[in-house]
Scaffold this motif. Structure first.
Motif, PDB file in Angstrom:
ATOM      1  N   THR A  52      32.532  45.755  41.210  1.00 20.91           N
ATOM      2  CA  THR A  52      31.853  45.457  42.470  1.00 20.91           C
ATOM      3  C   THR A  52      30.643  46.359  42.601  1.00 20.91           C
ATOM      4  O   THR A  52      30.768  47.581  42.512  1.00 20.91           O
ATOM      5  CB  THR A  52      32.800  45.679  43.663  1.00 20.91           C
ATOM      6  OG1 THR A  52      33.920  44.804  43.529  1.00 20.91           O
ATOM      7  CG2 THR A  52      32.096  45.389  44.975  1.00 20.91           C
ATOM      8  N   ARG A  53      29.477  45.764  42.795  1.00 18.06           N
ATOM      9  CA  ARG A  53      28.234  46.524  42.930  1.00 18.06           C
ATOM     10  C   ARG A  53      27.630  46.222  44.298  1.00 18.06           C
ATOM     11  O   ARG A  53      27.058  45.159  44.506  1.00 18.06           O
ATOM     12  CB  ARG A  53      27.256  46.144  41.821  1.00 18.06           C
ATOM     13  CG  ARG A  53      27.824  46.259  40.427  1.00 18.06           C
ATOM     14  CD  ARG A  53      26.881  45.697  39.384  1.00 18.06           C
ATOM     15  NE  ARG A  53      25.651  46.461  39.283  1.00 18.06           N
ATOM     16  CZ  ARG A  53      24.644  46.113  38.485  1.00 18.06           C
ATOM     17  NH1 ARG A  53      24.712  45.011  37.762  1.00 18.06           N
ATOM     18  NH2 ARG A  53      23.563  46.855  38.426  1.00 18.06           N
ATOM     19  N   LEU A 107      34.792  44.124  52.948  1.00 18.51           N
ATOM     20  CA  LEU A 107      35.345  44.059  51.597  1.00 18.51           C
ATOM     21  C   LEU A 107      36.863  44.139  51.669  1.00 18.51           C
ATOM     22  O   LEU A 107      37.433  44.504  52.695  1.00 18.51           O
ATOM     23  CB  LEU A 107      34.836  45.237  50.743  1.00 18.51           C
ATOM     24  CG  LEU A 107      33.328  45.424  50.578  1.00 18.51           C
ATOM     25  CD1 LEU A 107      33.065  46.704  49.788  1.00 18.51           C
ATOM     26  CD2 LEU A 107      32.720  44.226  49.888  1.00 18.51           C
ATOM     27  N   THR A 108      37.506  43.823  50.553  1.00 23.96           N
ATOM     28  CA  THR A 108      38.929  44.113  50.418  1.00 23.96           C
ATOM     29  C   THR A 108      39.085  45.542  49.903  1.00 23.96           C
ATOM     30  O   THR A 108      38.136  46.150  49.407  1.00 23.96           O
ATOM     31  CB  THR A 108      39.607  43.144  49.444  1.00 23.96           C
ATOM     32  OG1 THR A 108      39.076  43.356  48.130  1.00 23.96           O
ATOM     33  CG2 THR A 108      39.376  41.703  49.868  1.00 23.96           C
ATOM     34  N   ALA A 109      40.299  46.075  49.979  1.00 19.62           N
ATOM     35  CA  ALA A 109      40.529  47.439  49.497  1.00 19.62           C
ATOM     36  C   ALA A 109      40.320  47.535  47.999  1.00 19.62           C
ATOM     37  O   ALA A 109      39.843  48.566  47.499  1.00 19.62           O
ATOM     38  CB  ALA A 109      41.947  47.882  49.863  1.00 19.62           C
ATOM     39  N   HIS A 110      40.638  46.490  47.252  1.00 18.50           N
ATOM     40  CA  HIS A 110      40.397  46.518  45.811  1.00 18.50           C
ATOM     41  C   HIS A 110      38.907  46.599  45.518  1.00 18.50           C
ATOM     42  O   HIS A 110      38.474  47.309  44.610  1.00 18.50           O
ATOM     43  CB  HIS A 110      40.993  45.268  45.153  1.00 18.50           C
ATOM     44  CG  HIS A 110      42.257  45.548  44.396  1.00 18.50           C
ATOM     45  ND1 HIS A 110      43.447  44.922  44.686  1.00 18.50           N
ATOM     46  CD2 HIS A 110      42.525  46.398  43.370  1.00 18.50           C
ATOM     47  CE1 HIS A 110      44.389  45.372  43.865  1.00 18.50           C
ATOM     48  NE2 HIS A 110      43.855  46.260  43.070  1.00 18.50           N
ATOM     49  N   GLN A 111      38.101  45.860  46.280  1.00 18.48           N
ATOM     50  CA  GLN A 111      36.656  45.930  46.072  1.00 18.48           C
ATOM     51  C   GLN A 111      36.107  47.297  46.459  1.00 18.48           C
ATOM     52  O   GLN A 111      35.117  47.746  45.888  1.00 18.48           O
ATOM     53  CB  GLN A 111      35.963  44.841  46.903  1.00 18.48           C
ATOM     54  CG  GLN A 111      36.193  43.437  46.409  1.00 18.48           C
ATOM     55  CD  GLN A 111      35.521  42.409  47.301  1.00 18.48           C
ATOM     56  OE1 GLN A 111      35.657  42.438  48.524  1.00 18.48           O
ATOM     57  NE2 GLN A 111      34.786  41.493  46.707  1.00 18.48           N
ATOM     58  N   ALA A 112      36.739  47.942  47.416  1.00 21.30           N
ATOM     59  CA  ALA A 112      36.239  49.226  47.906  1.00 21.30           C
ATOM     60  C   ALA A 112      36.721  50.406  47.080  1.00 21.30           C
ATOM     61  O   ALA A 112      36.242  51.528  47.268  1.00 21.30           O
ATOM     62  CB  ALA A 112      36.669  49.421  49.367  1.00 21.30           C
ATOM     63  N   ALA A 113      37.677  50.195  46.172  1.00 21.31           N
ATOM     64  CA  ALA A 113      38.229  51.295  45.380  1.00 21.31           C
ATOM     65  C   ALA A 113      37.129  51.982  44.586  1.00 21.31           C
ATOM     66  O   ALA A 113      36.243  51.336  44.030  1.00 21.31           O
ATOM     67  CB  ALA A 113      39.315  50.783  44.437  1.00 21.31           C
ATOM     68  N   GLY A 114      37.186  53.297  44.549  1.00 18.58           N
ATOM     69  CA  GLY A 114      36.175  54.070  43.837  1.00 18.58           C
ATOM     70  C   GLY A 114      34.934  54.366  44.648  1.00 18.58           C
ATOM     71  O   GLY A 114      34.010  55.000  44.141  1.00 18.58           O
ATOM     72  N   CYS A 115      34.881  53.921  45.896  1.00 18.46           N
ATOM     73  CA  CYS A 115      33.720  54.143  46.762  1.00 18.46           C
ATOM     74  C   CYS A 115      34.169  54.876  48.026  1.00 18.46           C
ATOM     75  O   CYS A 115      35.343  54.855  48.403  1.00 18.46           O
ATOM     76  CB  CYS A 115      33.068  52.817  47.157  1.00 18.46           C
ATOM     77  SG  CYS A 115      32.572  51.761  45.766  1.00 18.46           S
ATOM     78  N   VAL A 148      25.318  42.638  50.510  1.00 18.88           N
ATOM     79  CA  VAL A 148      26.118  41.839  49.588  1.00 18.88           C
ATOM     80  C   VAL A 148      26.861  42.747  48.614  1.00 18.88           C
ATOM     81  O   VAL A 148      26.595  43.954  48.522  1.00 18.88           O
ATOM     82  CB  VAL A 148      25.236  40.847  48.792  1.00 18.88           C
ATOM     83  CG1 VAL A 148      24.578  39.836  49.706  1.00 18.88           C
ATOM     84  CG2 VAL A 148      24.204  41.591  47.955  1.00 18.88           C
ATOM     85  N   VAL A 149      27.776  42.146  47.872  1.00 19.16           N
ATOM     86  CA  VAL A 149      28.374  42.787  46.705  1.00 19.16           C
ATOM     87  C   VAL A 149      28.238  41.811  45.539  1.00 19.16           C
ATOM     88  O   VAL A 149      28.484  40.619  45.681  1.00 19.16           O
ATOM     89  CB  VAL A 149      29.853  43.162  46.931  1.00 19.16           C
ATOM     90  CG1 VAL A 149      29.984  44.354  47.824  1.00 19.16           C
ATOM     91  CG2 VAL A 149      30.657  41.991  47.466  1.00 19.16           C
ATOM     92  N   HIS A 150      27.831  42.362  44.403  1.00 17.12           N
ATOM     93  CA  HIS A 150      27.695  41.583  43.180  1.00 17.12           C
ATOM     94  C   HIS A 150      28.859  41.923  42.269  1.00 17.12           C
ATOM     95  O   HIS A 150      29.122  43.093  41.999  1.00 17.12           O
ATOM     96  CB  HIS A 150      26.362  41.922  42.502  1.00 17.12           C
ATOM     97  CG  HIS A 150      26.158  41.215  41.200  1.00 17.12           C
ATOM     98  ND1 HIS A 150      25.611  41.828  40.092  1.00 17.12           N
ATOM     99  CD2 HIS A 150      26.432  39.940  40.827  1.00 17.12           C
ATOM    100  CE1 HIS A 150      25.545  40.962  39.101  1.00 17.12           C
ATOM    101  NE2 HIS A 150      26.036  39.814  39.521  1.00 17.12           N
ATOM    102  N   SER A 151      29.580  40.899  41.810  1.00 18.19           N
ATOM    103  CA  SER A 151      30.734  41.100  40.924  1.00 18.19           C
ATOM    104  C   SER A 151      30.438  40.441  39.585  1.00 18.19           C
ATOM    105  O   SER A 151      30.798  39.278  39.370  1.00 18.19           O
ATOM    106  CB  SER A 151      31.999  40.505  41.550  1.00 18.19           C
ATOM    107  OG  SER A 151      32.299  41.144  42.766  1.00 18.19           O
TER     108      SER A 151
END
Length: 760
Positions: free
Chosen positions: A642-643, A681-689, A633-636
C-alpha cells in the motif's frame, strides 16, 4: 480516557452510502447495479437527444412552412451535431464495461469486481473448520476428460496489468468464447493475461479455467462450463476436479496458508460437489498444478490415521500446496539455514563490536553483541524499540560495514530515515540518510519492495547479490514467504540479517507467518526490547498486547471514545472528527489524520467513509474513474503493498499520483484494481505506517471481524491522538481478551528443524 470528543456544533453530517453524480465511484469501483444505472442514464440522455431532434423536425414541419432541400439538410446536420456533442460529453465521464449485462453474466461480473475492489472478502473457505460431509450415496464413476490439457500453470508474479497487455486479437478471441458461455466479456483481458497464448482454445477445452480470475466461484464456473459443453459437463469431470482443487489452494493462500493438510483439502472438495476428492488431488498433482508433501511430526507417540499407519514408527502429516509457495518456503529455509550455519564476515577487531555495545544503552547493547557474532538475529519490540536498530546501524557503519534498513511502507521508511538522521551529524551528505545514492555517507533505509526491485537500496554486486554487509528488516511480521525468500536469496555470503518487528501486530497479507515461525523455531538469538512506548497511547496499546483493554488517563485528550448507535451515526461522527474536532482540539490537520475501519464493505466500511470524507474534503465529479485532483488515495501495485499518496492529474496515459514524493502513473486499465481512495483504510493496509492522529471506526456490524491483533494494529497506528468511534459494545473487550490471531498452516518450522537442528 475521555469519553466525549470536542465537536463543532455546526458540523455537517457525512453522506454514507450515497452515489455521487456523473457516475462517480471510489477507487475500487461500484457494483454492477450502479454501473448499469450510469450506463442506462447515458443511454436515456442519448435517446432524449434523438427524441428532441425528432420533435424539432416535426414542429418545423407542423408550421406549414415548407423547407427547401438545403434547409432540411442544414436542420438534419444541426440535429446530428447535437447528438454527437451529447455523446462526447457522456464519454468524458467514467464508462463501465459490462453495464448492459443482466442475469448470471451480471452476477458473475459483480462478484469479480466485488472481490477485486475489496467490497467483499475472498471466500472464507479456510477461515473456520469445514463441517464434515454428510453421508450420501456412493459417487458415480469419475468422468474422464475428453482431451486433458497438460501444461505448466502460469503464476502471476505481480499485480493485475503489470505484465505486458495481451494482444487485441487474443482478447477478442477470448471474448467470443465468453459470449458463447454467457460470461461477461469484460473479463476477457484478464483471462487472456492469466492464461497466456492460446487462452481462447484453453478456455474452450477446459471452461473451468475461468476459476483463475479472482472473484469467480466454482458454481459460476460450472454454469459457464454447462453452457459450453452441454451434456458433456458433469461434477465428476476430471477438469472440474483439478480446477476446484487449485482454486481451493489459492483461497487458502489468500487466507495466509502456504499449504493445506490433505484431510482439510479433501473435505473442502467434497463440500463443493467433487465426487472423488482423493482422485481430484491425485490428478492435480499429476498435472503439475500442485505438490504433495509428507512432513514428520515431533509429537511423542504415534498419530492416529492413515499417515501414521503408512509411516509406521514416526507420525507424519500430508499436505498439499501450490508450487510457487512451496518453492518459496523451501528457498527461505535454505537461505535462513545458510545465514545461521555460516560465520558472518570479519569486519575489524572483535573488541570494536564490544566497544560499540558498551556505548549503547539497555537492550540496544544486547542487539549489537548478538549481531557481532551471528548471521541471523531477531529483534522484537513496539514503536519505541526502533531506536535500537537505529543504534545498531550507526555502530555497524562506524565499523565500516555497508549497513541498510528496509521497511514495509514508504511512510515507515521516511519515519525511520528521520530517526537515523537524529543521532548522526546532519552535515554534508549524511544529512540525507534516506538517499539510496549515497550509502557511504551513513546507514540508509529503503522499502522492501524497492530494495528487491532495484528502485531503492545499494544496488547489486557482480554476482547479483545486494551490495551490503548488514540488512535490518523492520516490520518483519509483514514479510510473506515470497518476499522473505527473495531477501534471503539476495544476501551475499557473510552478510548479517536482522528481522525486527512487533510480534503482536497483524501478520502479512500474503501467505506465511515468517516472523512468528522463526520466533517459535528458536534457531537464532532473539533480543526483546525493554523500551516501552510512552504516554497514554503506549499504555493502552501495551495492555491490548497482553489481552487487557484498560482505561487510561488521557489529560491531553490522547485517547477519546466516541459512542455511536448505528453505522450512519458512525460515519457522521467520523467525518466530524476528521474535518473539525481533531484539527481544532488536537491541532492535527485533516490531511495528517487517518481513518481505520475493519473492512471495505458495509455501511461504515472504507468505501462509505471515503465517499463521505471526499464530499467534505475534496468534492468533485470524479471524472477519471471516480477520482479528482487532490483526492487522497492509496496505490496497491501488488497484494499486501500500500502506497499512500494523492491524485495530481489524469490524462491519456492514466492517473498521475504523488506517492511519498515519487510520481506514479497508473494506466487507465489498472486504476479500478490498483487505486482506491485513502482517507479511510483497513488495518492491514495501515500496517507499517503511523500518523499523528488516527480515528478507528468500529460499527456494530464489525464485531465478528475484531481480534486482538486487529485492535492492537489499528490502535497502534496513532502517534499523538486516537479517537475510537465505538459501536460494538462489549465485543471490543471480548476481542482483545479472547480472540487471538487465526492459525495459519505453514511448513517453515519443519523445514528449518531439518536444516538447523541445534537451537541458537
Amino acid at each position: 480516557m475521555s469519553t466525549e470528543p470536542e465537536t463543532a456544533e455546526d458540523a455537517e453530517p457525512g453522506t454514507p452510502g450515497t452515489t455521487r453524480e456523473n457516475g462517480t465511484r471510489d477507487a475500487a469501483g461500484e457494483g454492477v447495479t450502479d454501473a448499469q444505472d450510469a450506463a442506462e442514464g447515458s443511454a436515456a440522455d442519448a435517446q432524449d437527444a434523438a427524441d428532441a431532434g425528432t420533435g424539432s423536425a416535426g414542429e418545423a414541419g407542423g408550421t406549414g412552412a415548407e423547407l427547401s432541400e438545403a434547409e432540411a439538410e442544414l436542420l438534419a446536420q444541426r440535429i446530428e451535431r447535437e447528438r454527437i456533442e451529447r455523446r462526447k460529453a457522456e464519454k468524458k465521464g467514467p464508462i463501465e464495461a459490462g453495464a448492459k449485462l443482466s442475469g448470471k453474466a451480471a452476477d458473475l461480473l459483480a462478484a469479480v469486481r466485488a472481490v477485486e475492489s475489496g467490497e467483499k472478502p475472498v471466500t472464507a473457505v479456510f477461515a473456520e473448520p469445514e463441517p464434515e460431509p454428510g453421508p450420501g450415496p456412493a459417487p458415480a464413476p469419475r468422468r474422464p476428460a475428453p482431451e486433458p490439457v497438460r501444461r505448466s500453470r502460469p503464476v502471476p508474479a505481480g499485480p493485475a496489468g503489470a505484465s505486458p497487455a495481451p494482444a487485441p486479437e487474443a482478447v477478442q478471441a477470448v471474448r467470443r468464447v465468453l459470449a458463447e458461455g454467457g460470461a461477461p466479456e469484460a473479463l476477457a483481458p484478464r483471462i487472456a493475461a492469466v492464461l497466456g497464448e492460446g487462452a481462447d482454445e484453453l478456455l474452450r477445452a477446459d471452461p473451468w479455467q475461468l476459476l483463475r480470475v479472482t472473484g469467480v466461484r466454482p458454481e459460476q464456473a460450472d454454469g459457464f462450463a454447462r453452457a459450453l459443453l452441454g451434456a458433456e459437463c458433469g461434477p465428476d469431470d476430471e477438469r472440474r476436479g483439478r480446477a476446484v482443487t487449485v482454486w481451493l489452494l489459492e483461497q487458502a493462500a489468500l487466507a495466509g496458508h502456504t499449504a493445506l493438510e490433505l484431510p482439510a483439502l479433501t473435505a473442502a472438495l467434497a463440500q463443493r460437489g467433487v465426487p472423488d476428492p482423493d482422485a481430484a488431488v491425485r490428478n492435480t498433482v499429476a498435472e503439475g498444478e500442485a505438490l504433495v508433501f509428507q512432513d514428520a511430526l515431533e509429537e511423542a507417540g504415534p498419530r492416529r490415521g492413515e499417515e501414521a499407519e503408512d509411516e509406521g514408527e514416526r507420525p507424519v502429516r500430508v499436505l498439499a500446496g501450490l508450487e510457487r509457495y512451496a518453492l518459496a518456503e523451501e528457498s527461505l529455509a535454505d537461505g535462513l539455514a545458510r545465514l545461521v550455519n555460516s560465520a558472518p564476515k570479519q569486519d575489524g577487531p572483535a573488541g570494536a563490536w564490544e566497544r560499540a555495545a558498551a556505548s549503547a544503552e539497555g537492550s540496544a547493547a544486547d542487539l549489537i553483541r548478538a549481531v557481532a557474532s551471528h548471521g541471523l538475529v531477531l529483534h522484537t519490540g513496539a514503536e519505541a524499540s526502533l531506536a535500537e536498530p537505529a543504534a545498531l546501524l550507526h555502530a555497524a557503519h562506524a565499523l565500516g560495514l555497508r549497513a541498510w534498513a528496509a521497511t514495509h511502507s514508504p511512510i515507515g521508511r521516511d519515519r525511520f530515515a528521520a530517526l537515523l538522521r537524529r543521532p548522526a551529524p546532519p552535515t554534508g551528505p549524511a544529512a540525507n540518510a534516506d538517499a539510496p545514492a549515497a550509502p557511504a555517507a551513513g546507514p540508509s533505509v529503503a522499502t522492501v519492495a524497492g530494495l528487491l526491485a532495484g528502485a531503492e537500496g545499494p544496488g547489486r554486486d557482480a554476482e547479483g547479490a545486494l551490495d551490503l554487509d548488514l540488512l535490518v528488516v523492520l516490520d518483519a511480521p509483514q514479510l510473506d514467504v515470497e518476499a522473505a525468500a527473495l531477501l534471503t536469496e539476495s544476501l551475499p555470503d557473510g552478510a548479517r540479517l536482522v528481522l525486527a518487528g512487533d510480534p503482536a501486530v497483524l501478520w502479512s497479507a500474503g501467505p506465511g507467518r515468517v516472523f512468528a515461525d522463526l520466533l517459535a523455531a528458536r534457531i537464532c538469538p532473539q533480543i526483546a526490547s525493554r523500551r516501552p512506548d510512552p504516554g497514554p497511547l503506549g499504555e493502552l496499546v501495551s495492555g491490548i498486547g497482553i489481552g487487557e483493554l484498560n482505561q487510561v488517563a488521557a489529560p491531553g485528550k490522547e485517547v477519546v471514545i466516541v459512542p455511536v448507535r448505528d453505522a450512519g451515526e458512525a460515519v457522521h461522527r467520523t467525518v466530524q472528527l476528521v474535518v473539525d474536532s481533531v484539527p481544532r482540539a488536537i491541532g492535527v490537520p485533516a490531511e495528517e489524520t487517518q481513518v481505520i475501519t475493519p473492512g471495505h464493505g458495509g455501511a461504515a466500511g472504507t468505501r462509505a467513509l471515503n465517499a463521505a470524507l471526499k464530499e467534505r474534503l475534496n468534492p468533485g465529479p470524479g471524472r477519471f474513474g471516480g477520482f479528482d485532483p487532490g483526492d487522497r488515495v492509496v496505490h496497491s501495485p501488488a497484494p499486501g503493498r500500500t502506497r499512500p499518496g494523492h491524485v495530481v492529474t489524469a490524462d491519456a496515459d492514466g492517473l498521475h499520483l504523488s506517492c511519498a514524493g515519487e510520481t506514479v502513473v497508473v494506466p487507465r486499465e489498472q486504476v479500478e484494481h490498483c487505486v482506491r481512495h485513502g482517507w479511510a483504510l483497513t488495518a492491514h493496509q495501515a500496517a507499517g505506517c503511523r500518523w499523528p492522529a488516527v480515528v478507528v471506526v468500529l460499527p456494530g456490524d464489525a464485531a465478528q471481524a475484531l481480534s486482538r491483533p486487529w485492535v492492537y494494529t489499528a490502535f497502534g497506528r496513532a502517534d499523538r491522538h486516537l479517537s475510537v468511534v465505538h459501536g460494538v459494545e462489549q465485543a471490543l473487550h471480548r476481542a482483545v481478551a479472547e480472540v487471538p490471531a487465526k492459525p495459519r498452516t505453514t511448513r517453515l518450522p519443519v523445514l528449518l528443524a531439518s536444516q538447523v537442528p541445534a537451537a541458537g
